[in-house]
Scaffold this motif. Structure first.
Motif, PDB file in Angstrom:
ATOM      1  N   LEU A  70     -17.303   4.802 -10.492  1.00 46.66           N
ATOM      2  CA  LEU A  70     -18.036   3.670  -9.932  1.00 46.66           C
ATOM      3  C   LEU A  70     -17.442   3.253  -8.587  1.00 46.66           C
ATOM      4  N   ARG A  71     -16.106   3.176  -8.504  1.00 45.17           N
ATOM      5  CA  ARG A  71     -15.463   2.812  -7.235  1.00 45.17           C
ATOM      6  C   ARG A  71     -15.801   3.831  -6.147  1.00 45.17           C
ATOM      7  N   LEU A  72     -15.772   5.116  -6.491  1.00 45.16           N
ATOM      8  CA  LEU A  72     -16.110   6.158  -5.521  1.00 45.16           C
ATOM      9  C   LEU A  72     -17.566   6.027  -5.078  1.00 45.16           C
ATOM     10  N   SER A  73     -18.457   5.775  -6.020  1.00 49.87           N
ATOM     11  CA  SER A  73     -19.867   5.598  -5.702  1.00 49.87           C
ATOM     12  C   SER A  73     -20.071   4.389  -4.793  1.00 49.87           C
ATOM     13  N   GLU A  74     -19.378   3.295  -5.084  1.00 48.70           N
ATOM     14  CA  GLU A  74     -19.480   2.099  -4.246  1.00 48.70           C
ATOM     15  C   GLU A  74     -18.973   2.369  -2.837  1.00 48.70           C
ATOM     16  N   GLN A  75     -17.889   3.142  -2.715  1.00 58.14           N
ATOM     17  CA  GLN A  75     -17.353   3.482  -1.394  1.00 58.14           C
ATOM     18  C   GLN A  75     -18.362   4.319  -0.610  1.00 58.14           C
ATOM     19  N   LEU A  80     -22.530   4.645   3.587  1.00 49.35           N
ATOM     20  CA  LEU A  80     -23.911   4.957   3.950  1.00 49.35           C
ATOM     21  C   LEU A  80     -24.585   3.741   4.577  1.00 49.35           C
ATOM     22  N   ALA A  81     -24.402   2.571   3.972  1.00 51.92           N
ATOM     23  CA  ALA A  81     -25.015   1.346   4.497  1.00 51.92           C
ATOM     24  C   ALA A  81     -24.422   0.972   5.856  1.00 51.92           C
ATOM     25  N   GLU A  82     -23.112   1.100   5.994  1.00 50.04           N
ATOM     26  CA  GLU A  82     -22.470   0.731   7.257  1.00 50.04           C
ATOM     27  C   GLU A  82     -22.893   1.636   8.403  1.00 50.04           C
ATOM     28  N   LEU A  83     -23.107   2.915   8.119  1.00 55.70           N
ATOM     29  CA  LEU A  83     -23.424   3.875   9.170  1.00 55.70           C
ATOM     30  C   LEU A  83     -24.924   4.099   9.365  1.00 55.70           C
ATOM     31  N   SER A  84     -25.733   3.439   8.581  1.00 58.04           N
ATOM     32  CA  SER A  84     -27.178   3.635   8.649  1.00 58.04           C
ATOM     33  C   SER A  84     -27.732   3.192  10.000  1.00 58.04           C
ATOM     34  N   PRO A  85     -28.705   3.943  10.529  1.00 56.05           N
ATOM     35  CA  PRO A  85     -29.363   3.508  11.761  1.00 56.05           C
ATOM     36  C   PRO A  85     -30.364   2.373  11.507  1.00 56.05           C
TER      37      PRO A  85
END
Length: 169
Positions: A70-75, A80-85
Motif C-alpha cells: 500500500l505504501r509503495l502504491s501510494e508513493q 504520478l499526480a505530482e508529475l501529471s501535465p
C-alpha cells in the motif's frame, strides 16, 4: 531465542537484560520483530489485574506485506499526480488536501501552502469572478459582446456568434 537470532543481530547479554527489565516493569507493550525466516511477529504484553502477565505472539507477515504494498502504491500514485501535465486537486470535505504543480499554475498560486486547506468552492468562485472581470474589461476595451474568454490563449467568443477572435497578446 536470542541465540537463535530471533531478535536480529544484537549483543545477546544486552538483549536479555532489556527483555528481563521489561518483564519486571509489568508495563503493557507492543512491538513487531522480523524472525530469521522473514516472518513478522507482533508481540503484545498485557499485565493481569491480580498479578501475572499475558504475552501473545501473532504472525502479521501478510498484514506487513500488504502495508508495504500500500505504501509503495501510494508513493507511485503521488508521483504520478505530482508529475501529471493535468491540474490535479485532491479534496476532503471540499477542502484542498493536495495540489500538483499544474494546479498551482492554473489557480495562480505561488505555493502549495496557498491552496492547502482552502475551500474548493471559494477557489472556483474567485476564478469565476476573475473570469467575469476579464470579460468585462475585454467588452469595455473592444466593444464586443463577449460570451467567454480563454485566459490561456487570449481568444474570446462573442455572444450569439460562433466567431472567436484573439484580443490579448
Amino acid at each position: 531465542n536470542v541465540r537463535r537470532g530471533e531478535y536480529g543481530a544484537c549483543d545477546e547479554e544486552d538483549k536479555v537484560r532489556e527483555m528481563v527489565a521489561r518483564a519486571r516493569e509489568m508495563q503493557p507493550h507492543r512491538f513487531r520483530r522480523t524472525r530469521p525466516n522473514g516472518r513478522v511477529i507482533e508481540v503484545v504484553g498485557t499485565p493481569m489485574g491480580e498479578g501475572g502477565f499475558v504475552t501473545t505472539y501473532t504472525d502479521v507477515t501478510e498484514q506487513e506485506l500488504a502495508e508495504r504494498a500500500l505504501r509503495l502504491s501510494e508513493q507511485r500514485y503521488r508521483a504520478l499526480a505530482e508529475l501529471s501535465p493535468a491540474s490535479i486537486l485532491m479534496l476532503r470535505q471540499r477542502r484542498i488536501e493536495f495540489a500538483n504543480e499544474m494546479a498551482l499554475r492554473l489557480w495562480g498560486a505561488g505555493s502549495v501552502a496557498e491552496l492547502l486547506g482552502r475551500s474548493v468552492v471559494d477557489l472556483v468562485a474567485a476564478g469565476h469572478r476573475f473570469q467575469e472581470a476579464v470579460k468585462g474589461a475585454v467588452e469595455e476595451k473592444t466593444g464586443l459582446a463577449v460570451a467567454s474568454v480563454d485566459l490561456e490563449t487570449g481568444y474570446v467568443r462573442r455572444r450569439a456568434s460562433r466567431e472567436t477572435r484573439r484580443v490579448v497578446n
